[in-house]
Design an enzyme around this catalytic site. Structure first.
Site, mmCIF file in Angstrom:
data_model
loop_
_atom_site.group_PDB
_atom_site.id
_atom_site.type_symbol
_atom_site.label_atom_id
_atom_site.label_comp_id
_atom_site.label_asym_id
_atom_site.label_seq_id
_atom_site.Cartn_x
_atom_site.Cartn_y
_atom_site.Cartn_z
ATOM 1 N N ARG A 107 47.733 47.982 40.631
ATOM 2 C CA ARG A 107 46.269 47.995 40.683
ATOM 3 C C ARG A 107 45.853 49.216 41.475
ATOM 4 O O ARG A 107 46.334 49.437 42.598
ATOM 5 C CB ARG A 107 45.705 46.745 41.357
ATOM 6 C CG ARG A 107 44.246 46.953 41.774
ATOM 7 C CD ARG A 107 43.545 45.754 42.260
ATOM 8 N NE ARG A 107 43.274 44.822 41.183
ATOM 9 C CZ ARG A 107 42.319 43.891 41.232
ATOM 10 N NH1 ARG A 107 41.546 43.780 42.284
ATOM 11 N NH2 ARG A 107 42.139 43.073 40.221
ATOM 12 N N HIS A 134 40.913 46.660 32.638
ATOM 13 C CA HIS A 134 41.372 45.456 33.357
ATOM 14 C C HIS A 134 41.913 44.461 32.307
ATOM 15 O O HIS A 134 41.350 43.382 32.107
ATOM 16 C CB HIS A 134 40.203 44.861 34.157
ATOM 17 C CG HIS A 134 40.628 43.896 35.221
ATOM 18 N ND1 HIS A 134 41.952 43.620 35.516
ATOM 19 C CD2 HIS A 134 39.888 43.128 36.081
ATOM 20 C CE1 HIS A 134 41.995 42.740 36.503
ATOM 21 N NE2 HIS A 134 40.771 42.413 36.855
ATOM 22 N N ASP A 234 29.524 41.296 35.510
ATOM 23 C CA ASP A 234 30.443 41.768 36.548
ATOM 24 C C ASP A 234 29.576 42.459 37.610
ATOM 25 O O ASP A 234 28.369 42.699 37.385
ATOM 26 C CB ASP A 234 31.466 42.743 35.913
ATOM 27 C CG ASP A 234 32.545 43.224 36.881
ATOM 28 O OD1 ASP A 234 32.670 42.657 37.978
ATOM 29 O OD2 ASP A 234 33.264 44.184 36.521
ATOM 30 N N CYS A 275 34.259 37.804 35.992
ATOM 31 C CA CYS A 275 35.648 38.007 36.436
ATOM 32 C C CYS A 275 35.832 37.679 37.911
ATOM 33 O O CYS A 275 36.954 37.402 38.333
ATOM 34 C CB CYS A 275 36.072 39.441 36.141
ATOM 35 S SG CYS A 275 34.965 40.667 36.867
ATOM 36 N N ARG A 303 43.788 33.196 35.170
ATOM 37 C CA ARG A 303 44.499 34.454 35.466
ATOM 38 C C ARG A 303 45.984 34.157 35.661
ATOM 39 O O ARG A 303 46.836 34.891 35.203
ATOM 40 C CB ARG A 303 43.940 35.110 36.740
ATOM 41 C CG ARG A 303 42.477 35.538 36.692
ATOM 42 C CD ARG A 303 42.209 36.636 35.684
ATOM 43 N NE ARG A 303 43.087 37.781 35.811
ATOM 44 C CZ ARG A 303 43.017 38.722 36.762
ATOM 45 N NH1 ARG A 303 42.055 38.683 37.665
ATOM 46 N NH2 ARG A 303 43.873 39.720 36.788
HETATM 47 N N1 NVA Z 1 34.614 45.967 37.823
HETATM 48 C C1 NVA Z 1 35.155 45.343 39.016
HETATM 49 C C2 NVA Z 1 36.115 44.273 38.641
HETATM 50 C C3 NVA Z 1 36.705 43.515 39.811
HETATM 51 C C4 NVA Z 1 37.692 42.476 39.375
HETATM 52 C C5 NVA Z 1 35.828 46.398 39.888
HETATM 53 O O1 NVA Z 1 36.527 47.259 39.345
HETATM 54 O O2 NVA Z 1 35.623 46.356 41.102
HETATM 55 N N1 CP Z 2 38.986 39.339 38.806
HETATM 56 C C1 CP Z 2 39.820 40.002 39.637
HETATM 57 O O1 CP Z 2 40.564 40.895 39.243
HETATM 58 O O2 CP Z 2 39.739 39.584 40.932
HETATM 59 P P1 CP Z 2 40.459 40.273 42.178
HETATM 60 O O3 CP Z 2 39.798 41.586 42.401
HETATM 61 O O4 CP Z 2 40.250 39.288 43.306
HETATM 62 O O5 CP Z 2 41.923 40.438 41.843
#
Ligand code: NVA
Ligand code: CP
Length: 318
Positions: A107, A134, A234, A275, A303
């Site tokens: 990530r 994602h 989101d 999400c 998830r």
């Molecule tokens: N679009 C958000 C998703 C978090 C799971 C981000 O990238 O922060």
């Molecule tokens: N939805 C999601 O990816 O959550 P986190 O950022 O907590 O992993």
């Protein structure tokens, strides 16, 4: 499922419709196994490296619990702990981790990083979120939509999802691909500044058409959600761009998911998806978030099941 063995998941563009359906259905299967109290140990003797440049609650927990409850070992390696792009280039980190672990989750910021890991590790690499995509999130989202319809992945074809808010972020882009490939109509409602580029709209529309469905983008939130079975949103500023929130807020307010917007779907059965993490009061009201239409905690739980499915399939254990 042999076709999924040794594969990496960097974006859902990498997988065919059948492969995505297989993963969604396997997610439903492993969830049902756990519901029946079964505790298979299919990952005994296996290990995964979890590389994190950005924070996470769900993704980290999903990978750790999916791996651990099947008897495997997960190592959490944040940028505080490992040489990731500093002092050691990503290719060397990939080759070292690939010699020690059976698979790797990444990530972070750049899609090119997760791509370099996959190119050099020699083991499956999973994108747990980048600035661009994602994909593991969307496996859980499609699984949640299937559950809410009482169907399997094939039964999703013909349903419709609307996404309102920041229409050019990693989640919106990945949903557009996943929905398109499974024949789910997808509409984005976003202010013009936060819509996908013209090139991207053209390629997502072509992908949807190829799979017998539609992809639309509008700056009218009510039009976006009209006829939707699921309304998704989101955060208005993703990780790494938090300083843009104040500037975006005024143009995004009309895209907040409210009870009135849920009614604009025209269906009392439409569900609400997010999400998470959510900034209640911004992209969604507390009322919708806590309503009976909200499936956000099913999504979060899913998830784990969908990630377990991905790991089992790509390690050739299912
Ligand atoms: N679009 C958000 C998703 C978090 C799971 C981000 O990238 O922060
Ligand atoms: N939805 C999601 O990816 O959550 P986190 O950022 O907590 O992993």
């Amino acid at each position: 499922m042999a076709a999924l063995k040794d594969r990496s998941l960097l974006t859902l563009l990498d997988f065919t419709s059948d492969e995505i359906r297989t993963l969604v259905d396997l997610g439903l299967t492993v969830k049902a196994e756990r519901g029946r109290g079964e505790r298979p140990r299919r990952l005994e003797g296996y290990s995964i490296a979890l590389l994190f440049e950005k924070r996470s609650t769900r993704t980290r927990s999903a990978f750790e619990t999916a791996f651990g409850e099947e008897g495997g070992h997960a190592s959490f390696l944040s940028t505080q702990d490992v040489h990731l792009g500093t002092k050691e280039d990503i290719q060397d980190t990939a080759r070292v981790l690939g010699r020690m672990f059976d698979c790797i989750q990444f990530r972070g910021f750049k899609q090119s990083y997760v791509k370099a890991l996959a190119d050099h590790a020699g083991v499956p690499v999973y994108n747990g979120l980048t600035d661009d995509y994602h994909p593991t999130q969307v496996l859980a989202d499609l699984m949640t939509l299937a559950e809410s319809r009482g169907s399997d992945a094939r039964g999703l074809a013909g349903s419709r999802m609307a996404y309102v808010g920041d229409g050019r972020n990693n989640v919106a882009r990945s949903l557009a691909i996943g929905c398109g490939k499974l024949g789910v109509g997808f509409a984005i409602g976003a202010p013009e500044r936060l819509q996908p580029s013209a090139d991207e709209i053209a390629s997502l529309a072509a992908l949807a058409e190829e799979h017998g469905t539609t992809f639309a983008v509008t700056d009218d939130p009510e039009k976006a959600v009209d006829g939707a079975d699921a309304v998704y949103t989101d955060v208005w500023a993703s990780m790494g761009e938090e300083e843009l929130l104040a500037d975006r807020k005024p143009i995004l307010e009309p895209f907040r998911v409210t009870s009135a917007l849920m009614k604009s779907t025209g269906s009392s059965n439409a569900i609400f998806l997010h999400c998470l993490p959510a900034q209640k009061g911004n992209e969604v009201t507390e009322e919708v978030f806590e309503s009976s239409a909200s499936r956000v905690f099913d999504q979060a739980e899913n998830r784990k099941h969908s990630i377990k499915a991905l790991i089992l399939a790509t390690l050739g254990l299912q």
